[in-house]
Design a protein around this motif. Structure first.
Motif, mmCIF file in Angstrom:
data_model
loop_
_atom_site.group_PDB
_atom_site.id
_atom_site.type_symbol
_atom_site.label_atom_id
_atom_site.label_comp_id
_atom_site.label_asym_id
_atom_site.label_seq_id
_atom_site.Cartn_x
_atom_site.Cartn_y
_atom_site.Cartn_z
ATOM 1 N N GLY A 33 -17.860 14.477 -2.407
ATOM 2 C CA GLY A 33 -19.209 14.622 -2.928
ATOM 3 C C GLY A 33 -19.634 16.080 -3.020
ATOM 4 O O GLY A 33 -20.281 16.497 -3.990
ATOM 5 N N VAL A 34 -19.282 16.863 -2.004
ATOM 6 C CA VAL A 34 -19.572 18.297 -2.032
ATOM 7 C C VAL A 34 -18.856 18.955 -3.205
ATOM 8 O O VAL A 34 -19.414 19.825 -3.896
ATOM 9 N N ARG A 35 -17.634 18.520 -3.465
ATOM 10 C CA ARG A 35 -16.880 19.079 -4.594
ATOM 11 C C ARG A 35 -17.620 18.849 -5.904
ATOM 12 O O ARG A 35 -17.714 19.755 -6.741
ATOM 13 N N ASP A 36 -18.151 17.662 -6.086
ATOM 14 C CA ASP A 36 -18.912 17.359 -7.300
ATOM 15 C C ASP A 36 -20.154 18.247 -7.398
ATOM 16 O O ASP A 36 -20.496 18.754 -8.474
ATOM 17 N N THR A 37 -20.847 18.424 -6.266
ATOM 18 C CA THR A 37 -22.049 19.264 -6.253
ATOM 19 C C THR A 37 -21.712 20.697 -6.615
ATOM 20 O O THR A 37 -22.448 21.354 -7.377
ATOM 21 N N LEU A 38 -20.615 21.219 -6.074
ATOM 22 C CA LEU A 38 -20.218 22.595 -6.374
ATOM 23 C C LEU A 38 -19.951 22.779 -7.867
ATOM 24 O O LEU A 38 -20.387 23.772 -8.464
ATOM 25 N N GLU A 39 -19.256 21.839 -8.470
ATOM 26 C CA GLU A 39 -18.976 21.968 -9.905
ATOM 27 C C GLU A 39 -20.270 21.979 -10.712
ATOM 28 O O GLU A 39 -20.448 22.814 -11.621
ATOM 29 N N ARG A 40 -21.174 21.069 -10.377
ATOM 30 C CA ARG A 40 -22.432 20.988 -11.133
ATOM 31 C C ARG A 40 -23.262 22.240 -10.952
ATOM 32 O O ARG A 40 -23.744 22.830 -11.932
ATOM 33 N N ARG A 41 -23.435 22.702 -9.710
ATOM 34 C CA ARG A 41 -24.324 23.836 -9.452
ATOM 35 C C ARG A 41 -23.728 25.161 -9.935
ATOM 36 O O ARG A 41 -24.462 26.039 -10.395
ATOM 37 N N ILE A 42 -22.421 25.346 -9.834
ATOM 38 C CA ILE A 42 -21.815 26.574 -10.359
ATOM 39 C C ILE A 42 -22.040 26.675 -11.855
ATOM 40 O O ILE A 42 -22.401 27.739 -12.384
ATOM 41 N N THR A 43 -21.869 25.572 -12.563
ATOM 42 C CA THR A 43 -22.082 25.560 -14.009
ATOM 43 C C THR A 43 -23.544 25.849 -14.340
ATOM 44 O O THR A 43 -23.844 26.692 -15.212
ATOM 45 N N GLU A 44 -24.464 25.174 -13.639
ATOM 46 C CA GLU A 44 -25.883 25.372 -13.904
ATOM 47 C C GLU A 44 -26.323 26.800 -13.599
ATOM 48 O O GLU A 44 -27.053 27.428 -14.383
ATOM 49 N N LEU A 45 -25.900 27.318 -12.470
ATOM 50 C CA LEU A 45 -26.335 28.646 -12.063
ATOM 51 C C LEU A 45 -25.791 29.716 -12.993
ATOM 52 O O LEU A 45 -26.516 30.633 -13.403
ATOM 53 N N ALA A 46 -24.506 29.623 -13.340
ATOM 54 C CA ALA A 46 -23.908 30.637 -14.215
ATOM 55 C C ALA A 46 -24.600 30.661 -15.567
ATOM 56 O O ALA A 46 -24.928 31.740 -16.102
ATOM 57 N N GLN A 47 -24.849 29.507 -16.137
ATOM 58 C CA GLN A 47 -25.473 29.456 -17.464
ATOM 59 C C GLN A 47 -26.936 29.892 -17.397
ATOM 60 O O GLN A 47 -27.427 30.605 -18.288
ATOM 61 N N GLY A 48 -27.642 29.495 -16.341
ATOM 62 C CA GLY A 48 -29.037 29.881 -16.199
ATOM 63 C C GLY A 48 -29.218 31.367 -15.967
ATOM 64 O O GLY A 48 -30.081 32.015 -16.586
ATOM 65 N N VAL B 283 -24.284 43.302 -15.729
ATOM 66 C CA VAL B 283 -25.472 43.036 -14.912
ATOM 67 C C VAL B 283 -25.623 41.530 -14.680
ATOM 68 O O VAL B 283 -25.888 41.071 -13.563
ATOM 69 N N ALA B 284 -25.425 40.754 -15.746
ATOM 70 C CA ALA B 284 -25.510 39.297 -15.600
ATOM 71 C C ALA B 284 -24.447 38.781 -14.636
ATOM 72 O O ALA B 284 -24.728 37.943 -13.768
ATOM 73 N N GLY B 285 -23.221 39.282 -14.765
ATOM 74 C CA GLY B 285 -22.142 38.861 -13.874
ATOM 75 C C GLY B 285 -22.417 39.215 -12.429
ATOM 76 O O GLY B 285 -22.128 38.436 -11.507
ATOM 77 N N SER B 286 -23.002 40.400 -12.207
ATOM 78 C CA SER B 286 -23.327 40.817 -10.843
ATOM 79 C C SER B 286 -24.360 39.882 -10.223
ATOM 80 O O SER B 286 -24.260 39.513 -9.044
ATOM 81 N N ALA B 287 -25.344 39.483 -11.011
ATOM 82 C CA ALA B 287 -26.348 38.538 -10.512
ATOM 83 C C ALA B 287 -25.718 37.181 -10.212
ATOM 84 O O ALA B 287 -26.082 36.512 -9.234
ATOM 85 N N ILE B 288 -24.787 36.781 -11.059
ATOM 86 C CA ILE B 288 -24.115 35.498 -10.838
ATOM 87 C C ILE B 288 -23.305 35.532 -9.544
ATOM 88 O O ILE B 288 -23.319 34.580 -8.763
ATOM 89 N N VAL B 289 -22.591 36.647 -9.296
ATOM 90 C CA VAL B 289 -21.809 36.764 -8.059
ATOM 91 C C VAL B 289 -22.705 36.562 -6.846
ATOM 92 O O VAL B 289 -22.365 35.812 -5.905
ATOM 93 N N MET B 290 -23.836 37.209 -6.817
ATOM 94 C CA MET B 290 -24.737 37.061 -5.680
ATOM 95 C C MET B 290 -25.369 35.676 -5.647
ATOM 96 O O MET B 290 -25.493 35.061 -4.583
ATOM 97 N N GLY B 291 -25.750 35.165 -6.803
ATOM 98 C CA GLY B 291 -26.397 33.864 -6.850
ATOM 99 C C GLY B 291 -25.490 32.729 -6.419
ATOM 100 O O GLY B 291 -25.956 31.736 -5.841
ATOM 101 N N LEU B 292 -24.196 32.853 -6.702
ATOM 102 C CA LEU B 292 -23.260 31.788 -6.340
ATOM 103 C C LEU B 292 -23.286 31.493 -4.846
ATOM 104 O O LEU B 292 -23.101 30.342 -4.426
ATOM 105 N N GLN B 293 -23.508 32.523 -4.025
ATOM 106 C CA GLN B 293 -23.497 32.291 -2.578
ATOM 107 C C GLN B 293 -24.705 31.472 -2.131
ATOM 108 O O GLN B 293 -24.679 30.855 -1.055
ATOM 109 N N SER B 294 -25.769 31.459 -2.933
ATOM 110 C CA SER B 294 -26.924 30.630 -2.577
ATOM 111 C C SER B 294 -26.603 29.145 -2.706
ATOM 112 O O SER B 294 -27.279 28.309 -2.101
#
Length: 401
Positions: free
Chosen positions: A269-284, A214-225
């Motif tokens: 710069g976008v690459r840096d943002t993607l790394e930061r936000r993917i990590t934050e979103l997955a953990q959150g 369930v957590a992984g499914s939410a992460i899959v959808m959230g990543l697109q945001s």
């Protein structure tokens, strides 16, 4: 027809045969032993000083003329892919499950044809470094393509270059058309593994478990945001979840789940943002479902950025060779990746594309022109051999003056 193209056309059959020989003996990255043997033997025969072993199976051929101080690098890749061929070109000697599905056999043959012409008829003043690179497809592991390994082995320390250029065939464009682009031309490529750890349990009693599915499914959808809401709409970003692995039975909530991501961008710069936000979103997201997330973010190929002056120079050479109607001066960027980007981080230069055909090519390539690369039915268009070789030869003569 320009004189240099006419001269290369006269030797086309020899190098078409060489290209098809390489095609019948495909080799994966860092295993290009036969191809390296062929390249090194021909370069030495034509008078180049040859060094082998850079990056494992890489080959560099150097030819000096006159007293000029300018130094030019031209690069071709040699490796094949782990794909079962369906082109009809497969031969008894073809290695099953390995094929040149990206046209690197053609890239090698084009640069060898140019090498022969420059050694026998070329007029230039300076140092020519021909770089035959292994493992562009990165079989050596994430971020460990052949370009990076050659650089780590001292490529540009041993063979300094004032500029470096490379070429790739491109289906879907008219055969022989040359496409150039200043600035970001190909995307970075990163590999992300998200490992979720929860509490397994019986499927009939989910309230006693912490479900990583369930957590992984939410992460899959959230990543697109992230792409929709954290990245400037005028910039490109791609987050693809290519694998979601969890569980073995329909009535068991698994202890863990794993997501595998491909992440691409055309801006550092976008690459840096993607790394930061993917990590934050997955953990959150994981924490909100009572599970934990471990994010392994591995940067692979960087953004390929063509420098301004070198791209303009390459554009002028293309216009001189084939004329304005056969040149696209500022082509669209590609979301695919290329480890030539590592070389462009060290030395200014430019990456040019040559159209492989739009599906209307005749002869042996009939029907393959519109295939996508990395396709079991793909084949390099042999009519590009003299054009690509002439482009390299003309570029060398115009640069080394």
């Amino acid at each position: 027809m320009s004189a240099i193209l006419e001269a290369l056309q006269a030797h086309a059959d020899e190098f078409v045969a060489m290209r098809r020989d390489i095609h019948r003996h495909p080799e994966l990255g860092f295993e290009e032993f036969r191809t390296s043997d062929l390249v090194a033997e021909r370069l030495a025969r034509w008078g180049y000083a040859v060094e082998r072993g850079l990056g494992g199976t890489g080959v560099v051929g150097q030819l000096r003329r006159g007293t000029g101080g300018k130094r030019l690098g031209l690069r071709a890749d040699m490796d094949a892919l782990p794909i079962v061929e369906t082109t009809g070109l497969a031969h008894a000697s073809t290695r099953h499950g390995v094929m040149h599905a990206c046209g690197h056999d053609g890239h090698t043959a084009m640069l060898l044809a140019a090498a022969h012409h420059l050694a026998t008829q070329g007029q230039f003043d300076g140092t020519l470094n021909l770089i035959f690179q292994p493992a562009e497809e990165g079989q050596g592991g994430e971020g460990q393509g052949g370009a990076k390994r050659m650089i780590e082995d001292g490529l540009f320390a041993k063979y300094p270059c004032d500029a470096v250029f490379a070429m790739h065939n491109m289906p879907g464009h008219p055969q022989g058309k040359l496409l150039l682009r200043e600035g970001a031309a190909m995307a970075s490529s990163d590999h992300v593994t998200i490992t979720l750890e929860g509490t397994g349990g019986h499927g009939a009693m989910p309230h006693r478990a912490a479900d990583p599915v369930v957590a992984g499914s939410a992460i899959v959808m959230g990543l697109q945001s992230i792409v929709a809401r954290n990245i400037d709409p005028l910039h490109m970003a791609v987050i693809t979840v290519g694998a979601f692995n969890a569980g073995m039975a329909n009535n068991v909530i698994p202890q863990s789940a794993t997501l595998e991501l491909s992440v691409r961008s055309l801006d550092r710069g976008v690459r840096d943002t993607l790394e930061r936000r993917i990590t934050e979103l997955a953990q959150g997201q994981a924490q909100s479902f009572g599970v934990t997330a471990r994010v392994d973010y591995r940067r692979s190929y960087p953004v390929l950025v063509n420098t301004s002056a070198e791209t303009e120079f390459a554009r002028k050479v293309a216009l001189e060779l084939v004329g304005a109607d056969r040149v696209e001066p500022q082509a669209r960027p590609l979301t695919g990746s290329e480890d030539f980007a590592f070389m462009l981080e060290q030395v200014p230069g430019s990456y040019v594309l040559i159209g492989n055909g739009d599906g209307t090519a005749d002869g042996i390539n009939d029907g393959h022109g519109a295939c996508m690369v990395h396709n079991p039915g793909y084949d390099f268009n042999d009519r590009n051999l003299p054009i690509g070789a002439a482009y390299w030869a003309l570029l060398a003569q115009r640069f080394l003056v």
